[in-house]
Design an enzyme around this catalytic site. Structure first.
Site: not given
Ligand code: DGY
Length: 417
Positions: A36, A158, A160, A384
């Site tokens: 990524w 980034g 989302d 994360e």
């Molecule tokens: C995901 O798949 O959740 C990612 O954040 C998209 O890149």
């Protein structure tokens, strides 16, 4: 059992080397099995604390997938892995190596400069310079509308499922999406991930790009989603200034990156939300602003943009939680402390904010943010993201960028950001 900071340093290094797939690192095993874009830039920063050569290689591998247009894709599918959806067949970009058709926050120049400060490896920086410049030109030509930095997909930000994107997402037509099988919720708790309504829309936007052969003019002018992103606005200002500083160091002409920074900074009034007294995400199709302040606004510090009214709002947002900086305002209706970008705190964003605080000499706030971030990692591990109120560790475990942030910034052994 609590680990000492030295043991955490060793574990963080083991995470980076464990997630190393040969020239690139995956964000975490299972959930994100490819390279990524911005994850890799942070991984490189982490590597720079113990393996300078490996740090630069991470960036070289990332830029080896750069499109002729200058775009650096958000995912590079170096090897097959059917544990992730949507994979290369869904994106259908036809590139080698296979990649997605959108980008991610352009943090590479910011981190390359910091890595160079640590390693002094000027020749590796010189080799990257033209690629970073091409990447910034791509942002200027294909993602900036009169200097306002936009994203064409929430994944491009980034961040989302941040409420920042709710106005634009509401207008995405999902009628053609059909059935599909998500893979992310098989790896981590579904209540910590975006919901199905979000996913349908993410896919509808991907399908649009694929159906139009990833024609950027079409996507920018007629695509289903176009929103101004305050985080990328600020990241681009800082990244272009850092690129200009890199140009000077290399004996190159700094005027172009400097002009790009100035143009983007001059457009800031376009994303000023008078009602919220903050820089905000904004739907470029309707003019509608996001309804809450996000951590995107806090990245103003990274760009050296000072604004007293906004600072007061951001300070209140921080004071409402135990662990700053929340990704969404805890006072907003949309706040959800464990759901991805709708409330949790992200060490990686904290590190970027800290870089800005350090540049501004704001050492007390920088130390507070570092202390709170370190505590999350000491108590919860290299996850994360985290619940900003009670510190619960969320999302994927043994996460590359959290380990990298520990090594390069949050660990007491890291030195200043
Ligand atoms: C995901 O798949 O959740 C990612 O954040 C998209 O890149």
């Amino acid at each position: 059992m609590t680990m000492t900071d030295d043991a955490l340093d060793a574990d963080a290094r083991a995470i980076l080397t464990g997630n190393d797939k040969g020239g690139y690192t995956i964000p975490t095993e299972g959930l994100y099995p490819f390279q990524w874009n911005w994850d890799s830039a942070f991984a490189a920063w982490g590597f720079s604390t113990f393996d300078a050569d490996r740090a630069w290689t991470e960036l070289d591998t990332l830029f080896s997938a750069q499109w002729d247009t200058g775009m650096v894709p958000h995912i590079i599918f170096h090897k097959e892995d059917d544990g992730y959806f949507p994979g290369p067949d869904v994106w259908g970009t036809g590139t080698t190596p296979a990649s997605s058709g959108i980008s991610q926050p352009p943090v590479t120049a910011i981190l390359a400069r910091l890595i160079h400060e640590r390693t002094g490896d000027t020749e590796r920086l010189r080799a990257l310079y033209p690629h970073m410049l091409a990447f910034h030109r791509w942002w200027r030509d294909w993602r900036c509308v009169n200097g306002v930095a936009c994203v064409t997909h929430p994944w491009e930000s980034g961040r989302d499922n941040c409420p920042d994107w709710d106005p634009g997402m509401a207008n995405v037509d999902t009628s053609g999406v059909g059935d599909y099988q998500r893979r992310d919720t098989g790896h981590v708790d579904a209540s910590m991930r975006p919901g199905k309504e979000d996913y349908d829309r993410y896919l509808a936007i991907v399908y649009y790009g694929r159906e139009h052969g990833w024609d950027q003019a079409k996507i920018l002018h007629e695509g289903p989603f176009l929103m101004a992103d305050p985080a990328i606005q600020f990241i681009l200002i800082r990244a272009n200034r850092d690129l200009a500083a890199i140009a000077e160091l290399l004996g190159e002409d700094p005027s172009e990156p400097r002009a790009m920074a100035d143009e983007i900074e001059a457009a800031l009034p376009e994303i000023w939300n008078e009602e919220l007294q903050a820089y905000c995400a904004r739907d470029m199709k309707t003019g509608e602003f996001a309804k809450a302040i996000s951590s995107g606004a806090a990245l103003g510090l990274l760009a050296g943009v000072e604004n007293a009214a906004m600072e007061q709002k951001l300070g209140a947002m921080w004071d409402r939680v135990t662990y700053g900086i929340p990704s969404n305002d805890p006072a907003a209706d949309s706040f959800d402390p464990r759901r991805y970008w709708r409330g949790p705190t992200w060490p990686v964003v904290n590190a970027l904010i800290a870089v800005g605080l350090s540049s501004a000499g704001r050492t007390t706030e920088e130390a507070r943010l570092r202390r709170e971030t370190a505590e999350l990692i000491r108590n919860g591990g290299f996850f994360e993201y985290f619940d900003p109120i009670d510190g619960t560790a969320c999302g994927g475990d043994r996460f590359t960028w959290t380990a990298a942030i520990w090594l390069a910034w949050a660990s007491p052994n890291a030195g200043e950001a």
